[in-house]
Design an enzyme around this catalytic site. Structure first.
Site, PDB file in Angstrom:
ATOM      1  N   THR A 163       0.811  -1.190  -0.332  1.00 22.62           N
ATOM      2  CA  THR A 163       0.091   0.573  -0.293  1.00 22.62           C
ATOM      3  C   THR A 163       1.268   1.091  -0.158  1.00 22.62           C
ATOM      4  O   THR A 163       0.120   2.218  -0.776  1.00 22.62           O
ATOM      5  CB  THR A 163      -0.920  -0.206   1.266  1.00 22.62           C
ATOM      6  OG1 THR A 163      -1.737  -1.041   1.344  1.00 22.62           O
ATOM      7  CG2 THR A 163      -1.890   1.604   1.698  1.00 22.62           C
ATOM      8  N   ASP A 166       1.405  -6.710   5.433  1.00 25.77           N
ATOM      9  CA  ASP A 166       0.880  -8.271   5.783  1.00 25.77           C
ATOM     10  C   ASP A 166       2.506  -8.836   6.408  1.00 25.77           C
ATOM     11  O   ASP A 166       1.355  -9.603   7.314  1.00 25.77           O
ATOM     12  CB  ASP A 166      -0.148  -8.748   4.848  1.00 25.77           C
ATOM     13  CG  ASP A 166      -1.641  -7.452   4.248  1.00 25.77           C
ATOM     14  OD1 ASP A 166      -1.931  -6.420   5.628  1.00 25.77           O
ATOM     15  OD2 ASP A 166      -2.347  -8.580   3.338  1.00 25.77           O
ATOM     16  N   LYS A 187       2.256  -8.095  13.277  1.00 27.74           N
ATOM     17  CA  LYS A 187       0.847  -7.385  12.097  1.00 27.74           C
ATOM     18  C   LYS A 187       0.278  -8.011  13.210  1.00 27.74           C
ATOM     19  O   LYS A 187      -0.091  -9.425  12.813  1.00 27.74           O
ATOM     20  CB  LYS A 187       0.841  -7.083  11.344  1.00 27.74           C
ATOM     21  CG  LYS A 187      -0.675  -6.236  10.960  1.00 27.74           C
ATOM     22  CD  LYS A 187      -0.491  -6.550   9.103  1.00 27.74           C
ATOM     23  CE  LYS A 187      -2.521  -5.739   9.167  1.00 27.74           C
ATOM     24  NZ  LYS A 187      -1.849  -5.290   7.284  1.00 27.74           N
TER      25      LYS A 187
HETATM   26  N1  ASP Z   1      -2.188  -6.506   1.457  1.00 30.73           N
HETATM   27  C1  ASP Z   1      -0.912  -5.236   1.141  1.00 30.73           C
HETATM   28  C2  ASP Z   1       0.466  -5.920   2.057  1.00 30.73           C
HETATM   29  O1  ASP Z   1       0.479  -6.728   2.592  1.00 30.73           O
HETATM   30  C3  ASP Z   1      -1.503  -4.922   2.581  1.00 30.73           C
HETATM   31  C4  ASP Z   1      -0.442  -3.387   3.368  1.00 30.73           C
HETATM   32  O2  ASP Z   1       0.331  -2.866   1.859  1.00 30.73           O
HETATM   33  O3  ASP Z   1      -0.134  -2.835   4.081  1.00 30.73           O
HETATM   34  O4  ASP Z   1       1.339  -5.916   0.316  1.00 30.73           O
END
Ligand code: ASP
Length: 461
Positions: A107, A184, A262
């Site tokens: 993200t 994640d 996390k």
């Molecule tokens: N699903 C995403 C990832 O871990 C969530 C994020 O970036 O916070 O790449």
């Protein structure tokens, strides 16, 4: 209407947008069999399916509306988003530390949601400066996008490539490294880099964001500022995760790569140090060490890069009634290491025992960790624990399950000698096993509940 205004849409989704004269960036009210949805239509990525229309709803979340559920749609507004970050040359300031930013995706690397296709890499120094000009007061920056993946797609190959890239930067004399990463699996990568990059002379800071930077509540900019400050200006030469401390933007926390996890799917304060206190608190102005003992920054470049990883290690999360063939199947498939995630102090049911014996006879390396996350494996307390140890399962103290999986994979990438594997697993490299949990190490005492902290201090006087 020309196809340009339907960016990326095809098939049924494109037909539907055309039928109701709804454009990408249009505000749409969609009547569906699942209810009425209102929001902004976002672009679609090339390889997305053609059955969904992606809409950013008022909460900031993106939803996919299934074309088959739509009964009618209406465009009630139009506001083309300016999602291009202006590029400005990142200024060079003599005297400021040199930081390297490696981008891996997640993200933090996306201005809008990845799935929409409207992805802004935001990773050249110019783009970052355009988005967060404050970074130029902290460091001189160089960036490199090594991967562009969500973090569930990080794995052994990426860990090893990152470790090698870190080694090269340290050789060249960098003052600190920041790694932009999906949240994640940030903690898996934190553990992998701790084991693969030893005797670090500079900080290695992993950073992500829970909310993308197009959302008002985004944590991306502040996390980046904190991470750059930790990498360039702190004297903590360890692999760390840098994310929000409390749910507000009061301060960030630096967590050891081997003790962090996390813990919430959407809170910005999702990362917690488990069974210990975080390394430090960080604000835009200061770094306050919480732990007194840590590896200090040095001026030499004597880092040890150890990029090893076996893909024949797995985790078995125990549930009541687990059948022995679950374990047999893993052994048959050639798994050489198994991390059990047991109940309570480290238990699995008796029905598994014969399968555990069979695995042990085949030379499978087996270790026990805990579903409780906090606390220590204690296999001496009940007979059942002693039985399991006799059958070859080795307790791992308070090592977190994911860390144990990473560590055993890293070890089996180097040796399969049982005595050596056991010794390496149980000899901490950087606090993946600690002697005791501090009284204030438990979840609630991190992230700014001062009354609780004061109360606990009082009780423990
Ligand atoms: N699903 C995403 C990832 O871990 C969530 C994020 O970036 O916070 O790449």
């Amino acid at each position: 209407m020309d196809n340009d205004i339907f960016q990326g849409y095809k098939g049924d989704a494109l037909e539907l947008l055309k039928k109701y004269k709804v454009r990408v960036w249009g505000t749409v009210v969609a009547d569906t069999t699942r209810g009425i949805f209102k929001g902004t239509v976002l672009p679609r990525a090339e390889n997305d399916d053609d059955k969904h229309i992606v809409v950013k709803i008022v909460t900031g979340y993106n939803i996919g509306i299934d074309t088959r559920t739509v009964t009618s749609m209406k465009e009630v507004g139009y506001n083309k988003a300016n999602y291009k970050i202006p590029e400005k040359a990142f200024p060079f300031t003599p005297g400021l530390p040199h930081v390297k930013l490696f981008g891996t995706g997640g993200t933090i690397a996306s201005r809008l949601d990845y799935r929409t296709g409207a992805v802004i890499p935001a990773f050249s120094p110019g783009e970052l400066y355009g988005a967060v000009p404050e970074l130029a007061d902290i460091c001189n920056l160089d960036t490199e996008k090594i991967f562009a993946v969500f973090s569930e797609n990080m794995g052994p190959k990426q860990y090893m490539a990152l470790a090698i890239a870190i080694g090269k930067e340290i050789e060249k004399g960098i003052d600190g490294i920041v790694i932009g990463h999906g949240t994640d699996t940030l903690h898996h990568t934190g553990a992998a880099l701790t084991f693969m990059c030893q005797n670090l002379p500079v900080p290695i800071v992993l950073v992500g964001s829970q909310r993308s930077s197009d959302r008002p509540s985004s944590d991306a900019a502040l996390n980046l500022m904190h991470a750059m400050k930790a990498a360039g200006q702190s004297d903590i030469a360890e692999v760390m995760v840098c994310m929000f401390g409390p749910t507000s933007d009061e301060y960030g926390l630096l967590h050891k790569g081997t003790r962090v996890r996390k813990m919430h799917s959407s809170y910005r304060s999702t990362f917690r140090t488990i069974g210990d206190t975080p390394l430090a608190r960080i604000t835009r102005d200061d770094i306050f060490p919480i732990k007194k003992k840590y590896n200090k920054r040095r001026t030499d470049k004597n880092v040890k890069i150890l990029p090893y990883f076996s893909d024949k290690v797995t985790m078995l999360y125990y549930y009541p009634g687990m059948a022995p063939d679950t374990l047999d199947a893993l052994v048959e498939k050639g798994y050489k290491g198994i991390i059990f995630v047991g109940t309570g102090l480290g238990h699995v049911n008796k029905e598994l025992y014969p399968a555990i014996e069979r695995a042990h006879e085949k030379g499978v390396h087996m270790f026990m960790t805990l579903q409780t996350i906090w606390g220590y494996v204690h296999m001496f307390v009940y007979d059942t624990g002693r039985d399991m140890m006799a059958k070859g399962i080795i307790p791992t103290g308070n090592m977190l399950p994911e860390v144990a999986w990473v560590k055993l994979s890293w070890i089996l990438g180097q040796t399969e000698d049982p005595a050596e594997v056991k010794k390496m697993m149980l000899t901490p490299i950087n606090d993946e096993i600690t002697n005791r949990e501090p009284y204030n190490g438990y979840l609630v005492y991190q992230g700014g509940v001062p009354e609780v902290e004061a109360f606990i201090k009082d009780v423990h006087k």
